[in-house]
Enzyme design. Structure first.
Site, PDB file in Angstrom:
ATOM      1  N   HIS A  18       1.023  -1.181   0.043  1.00 60.29           N
ATOM      2  CA  HIS A  18      -0.019  -0.026   0.019  1.00 60.29           C
ATOM      3  C   HIS A  18       0.899   1.270   0.004  1.00 60.29           C
ATOM      4  O   HIS A  18       0.608   2.303  -0.681  1.00 60.29           O
ATOM      5  CB  HIS A  18      -0.795  -0.126   1.489  1.00 60.29           C
ATOM      6  N   LYS A  42     -17.792  -7.404   7.155  1.00 60.26           N
ATOM      7  CA  LYS A  42     -16.516  -7.628   6.687  1.00 60.26           C
ATOM      8  C   LYS A  42     -15.551  -7.373   8.084  1.00 60.26           C
ATOM      9  O   LYS A  42     -15.318  -6.378   8.701  1.00 60.26           O
ATOM     10  CB  LYS A  42     -15.878  -6.579   5.832  1.00 60.26           C
ATOM     11  N   ARG A  96      -1.543  -6.146  -8.811  1.00 54.28           N
ATOM     12  CA  ARG A  96      -0.378  -7.025  -8.330  1.00 54.28           C
ATOM     13  C   ARG A  96      -0.127  -7.954  -9.512  1.00 54.28           C
ATOM     14  O   ARG A  96       0.873  -8.478  -9.802  1.00 54.28           O
ATOM     15  CB  ARG A  96      -0.576  -7.740  -7.295  1.00 54.28           C
ATOM     16  N   SER A 134      -2.636  -8.234   2.365  1.00 50.65           N
ATOM     17  CA  SER A 134      -2.933  -7.849   4.041  1.00 50.65           C
ATOM     18  C   SER A 134      -3.585  -9.281   4.238  1.00 50.65           C
ATOM     19  O   SER A 134      -3.179  -9.561   5.383  1.00 50.65           O
ATOM     20  CB  SER A 134      -4.197  -6.733   4.185  1.00 50.65           C
TER      21      SER A 134
HETATM   22  P1  ADP Z   1      -5.430  -6.338   0.237  1.00 53.93           P
HETATM   23  O1  ADP Z   1      -5.746  -6.647  -1.159  1.00 53.93           O
HETATM   24  O2  ADP Z   1      -3.645  -6.476   0.443  1.00 53.93           O
HETATM   25  O3  ADP Z   1      -6.191  -6.943   1.458  1.00 53.93           O
HETATM   26  P2  ADP Z   1      -6.744  -3.840   0.290  1.00 53.93           P
HETATM   27  O4  ADP Z   1      -7.865  -4.278  -0.086  1.00 53.93           O
HETATM   28  O5  ADP Z   1      -6.347  -2.670   1.212  1.00 53.93           O
HETATM   29  O6  ADP Z   1      -5.442  -4.950   0.358  1.00 53.93           O
HETATM   30  O7  ADP Z   1      -6.248  -3.115  -1.313  1.00 53.93           O
HETATM   31  C1  ADP Z   1      -6.515  -1.947  -1.714  1.00 53.93           C
HETATM   32  C2  ADP Z   1      -5.809  -1.457  -2.969  1.00 53.93           C
HETATM   33  O8  ADP Z   1      -4.276  -1.700  -2.897  1.00 53.93           O
HETATM   34  C3  ADP Z   1      -6.145  -2.543  -4.190  1.00 53.93           C
HETATM   35  O9  ADP Z   1      -6.235  -1.713  -5.272  1.00 53.93           O
HETATM   36  C4  ADP Z   1      -5.188  -3.462  -4.209  1.00 53.93           C
HETATM   37  O10 ADP Z   1      -4.820  -4.035  -5.468  1.00 53.93           O
HETATM   38  C5  ADP Z   1      -4.021  -2.639  -3.713  1.00 53.93           C
HETATM   39  N1  ADP Z   1      -2.997  -3.300  -3.355  1.00 53.93           N
HETATM   40  C6  ADP Z   1      -2.780  -4.248  -1.926  1.00 53.93           C
HETATM   41  N2  ADP Z   1      -1.525  -4.668  -1.938  1.00 53.93           N
HETATM   42  C7  ADP Z   1      -0.930  -4.131  -2.929  1.00 53.93           C
HETATM   43  C8  ADP Z   1       0.756  -4.372  -3.236  1.00 53.93           C
HETATM   44  N3  ADP Z   1       1.486  -5.336  -2.759  1.00 53.93           N
HETATM   45  N4  ADP Z   1       1.062  -3.643  -4.261  1.00 53.93           N
HETATM   46  C9  ADP Z   1       0.367  -2.798  -5.097  1.00 53.93           C
HETATM   47  N5  ADP Z   1      -1.193  -2.737  -4.780  1.00 53.93           N
HETATM   48  C10 ADP Z   1      -1.450  -3.269  -3.696  1.00 53.93           C
END
Ligand code: ADP
Length: 167
Positions: A18, A42, A96, A134
């Protein structure tokens, strides 16, 4: 004119993935609003208040380094509505892998249909952090694994407290 971006996510907990997206988004917007999704049903490991404080702490160096303005909000409705409330013209998302691509592009298109005035911008994950999710961080931590490579130390401290409370 201020260019405002809205970056929605669960940030449960915030990861170096993030932070990579936040730091790079800071180069294309003047103001970045981080939207913590707190949707009913959630189950999150960290409370909304913890995630707000954590995001504020770990993004401080980015603010100092780039002079971007960062604001942190929570939302429990559509990301496009939260983006509108933030007066954002851009929604920022990270990509990703192919499964992110399929899901994110579809969602970006549906959001675009609902809110044609808001553009979704996809940033490809950086090689060093693209494997971080995450959900996997939480699984690894629950099983006693070391997640220091994936999340900032401030996040690690809160994850450890949350895990201790459930034991
Ligand atoms: P996660 O998928 O890790 O639970 P979130 O739901 O908070 O995380 O994701 C929010 C945004 O951040 C999404 O667009 C997701 O693709 C992006 N994201 C999450 N992890 C990464 C990462 N390691 N690199 C790039 N973007 C990421």
């Amino acid at each position: 004119m201020t260019r405002t971006g809205f970056y929605p996510g669960s940030f449960d907990p915030v990861t170096y993935g993030h932070l990579d997206i936040i730091a790079r988004a800071a180069r294309i917007v003047d103001k970045l609003v981080l939207g913590i999704g707190v949707h009913h049903g959630k189950q999150a490991m960290l409370s909304a208040a913890q995630r707000i404080k954590l995001l504020d702490q770990v993004t401080r160096p980015i603010v100092e380094h780039t002079r971007v303005k960062i604001e942190i909000v929570t939302f429990d409705d559509l990301a496009v509505n939260a983006a509108r409330r933030a007066h954002a013209g851009l929604i920022i998302r990270g990509l990703r892998d192919a499964s992110d691509f399929d899901y994110e592009v579809q969602m970006g298109q549906m959001n675009g249909a609902m809110a044609p005035d808001i553009e979704t911008v996809f940033l490809a994950a950086s090689p060093a952090t693209r494997m971080i999710a995450s959900s996997l961080v939480k699984q690894i931590a629950r099983m006693g694994g070391d997640v220091t490579l994936f999340i900032p130390k401030e996040a690690l401290a809160l994850v450890n407290v949350a895990l201790a409370e459930t034991r």
